[in-house]
Design a protein around this motif. Sequence first.
Motif, short mmCIF file in Angstrom:
data_model
loop_
_atom_site.label_atom_id
_atom_site.label_comp_id
_atom_site.label_asym_id
_atom_site.label_seq_id
_atom_site.Cartn_x
_atom_site.Cartn_y
_atom_site.Cartn_z
N ILE A 124 0.82 -1.17 0.13
CA ILE A 124 -0.13 0.09 0.04
C ILE A 124 0.80 1.18 -0.21
O ILE A 124 0.82 2.24 -0.88
CB ILE A 124 -0.93 -0.06 1.19
CG1 ILE A 124 -1.98 -1.44 1.07
CG2 ILE A 124 -1.76 1.29 1.36
CD1 ILE A 124 -2.92 -1.47 2.11
N LYS A 125 2.07 1.36 0.71
CA LYS A 125 2.75 2.32 0.75
C LYS A 125 3.67 2.73 -0.52
O LYS A 125 3.68 3.67 -0.94
CB LYS A 125 3.94 2.28 1.95
CG LYS A 125 4.74 3.46 2.04
CD LYS A 125 5.76 3.08 3.28
CE LYS A 125 6.71 4.11 3.58
NZ LYS A 125 7.36 3.89 4.88
N ALA A 126 4.04 1.42 -1.16
CA ALA A 126 4.58 1.75 -2.67
C ALA A 126 3.60 2.10 -3.52
O ALA A 126 3.99 3.09 -4.31
CB ALA A 126 5.02 0.27 -2.73
N LYS A 127 2.22 1.79 -3.51
CA LYS A 127 1.36 2.43 -4.47
C LYS A 127 1.10 3.67 -4.24
O LYS A 127 0.82 4.40 -5.23
CB LYS A 127 0.12 1.37 -4.36
CG LYS A 127 0.13 0.13 -4.81
CD LYS A 127 0.55 0.09 -6.33
CE LYS A 127 0.64 -1.08 -7.01
NZ LYS A 127 1.20 -1.33 -8.35
N LYS A 128 0.94 4.35 -3.04
CA LYS A 128 0.68 5.52 -2.62
C LYS A 128 1.89 6.56 -3.07
O LYS A 128 1.82 7.36 -3.65
CB LYS A 128 0.56 5.60 -1.28
CG LYS A 128 -0.82 5.25 -0.71
CD LYS A 128 -1.05 5.40 0.91
CE LYS A 128 -2.13 4.73 1.57
NZ LYS A 128 -2.23 5.06 2.80
N LEU A 129 3.08 6.02 -2.94
CA LEU A 129 4.42 6.57 -3.41
C LEU A 129 4.30 6.72 -4.97
O LEU A 129 4.67 7.72 -5.48
CB LEU A 129 5.67 6.06 -2.79
CG LEU A 129 5.87 6.44 -1.43
CD1 LEU A 129 6.81 5.46 -0.57
CD2 LEU A 129 5.87 7.78 -0.93
#
Length: 181
Positions: A124-129
Motif C-alpha cells: 500500500i505504501k509503495a502504491k501511494k508513493l
Amino acid sequence: MLQKPNIAVKNKSSEKINNDFLIQKYIEGLLFYFENPSLINEDILVLKVKEIILLLSQTQNSESIQLILSQLFSPATYIFKQIIEANLFSQLTIEELAQQNSLSVSSFKREFAKIYRDTPANYIKAKKLEKAAELLLVSDQRITEIAFDCGFNDLANFTRSFSSKYNVSPTNYRQKPNNYR
C-alpha cells in the motif's frame, strides 16, 4: 472458459490452425497500440483480452491454459483485489481491510501475501508513493495536497518515505523528473 476443466476438449477439426502463427500475429497487432497509445480504449482492451484467451484455448496446452485462467480469475481473489484497489488511498487500517474481506487479520495478511507477494503495509505504501510520483509530474498541485490525496496524513512522513524510495525529495523530483526515472 474460466471454469476449471472437467474433461479435456480437443480440437477435432481436420484443418489444424497454426496457433503459434496466430499468437505471433496477435502480438504484432498489439505493437500497433504500443506505438499509438492514444488509439487504445477500454473496449479494445477487453476485445484483445478475449482474443488472446480464445487463441490460447485452441492450443495444444488448452487444458493447462484453462486451469491457469480459472485460477487467475477466481471470484474470491477478484473480490479481494477489488476491495484492496478501491481502498489503496484511503486511511483504512489493516484490521478494517480484513473486516471488509470477511477475514481475520492473520488470514487477511496470508491471503494478501499469496496474491500480492508482499505485506499489506509495504504494498500500500509503495502504491501511494507511485501515485504521488506520478502526480508530481502531471499536476500543479502543491506537494502537501498530493501527500494528502495519496493517503498520507503527515507531510513530514510523506517526504521521508518519498525520499527513501526515490532517493530525492518530492520537490527535486518534480523539478528534474528525467534524472530519477
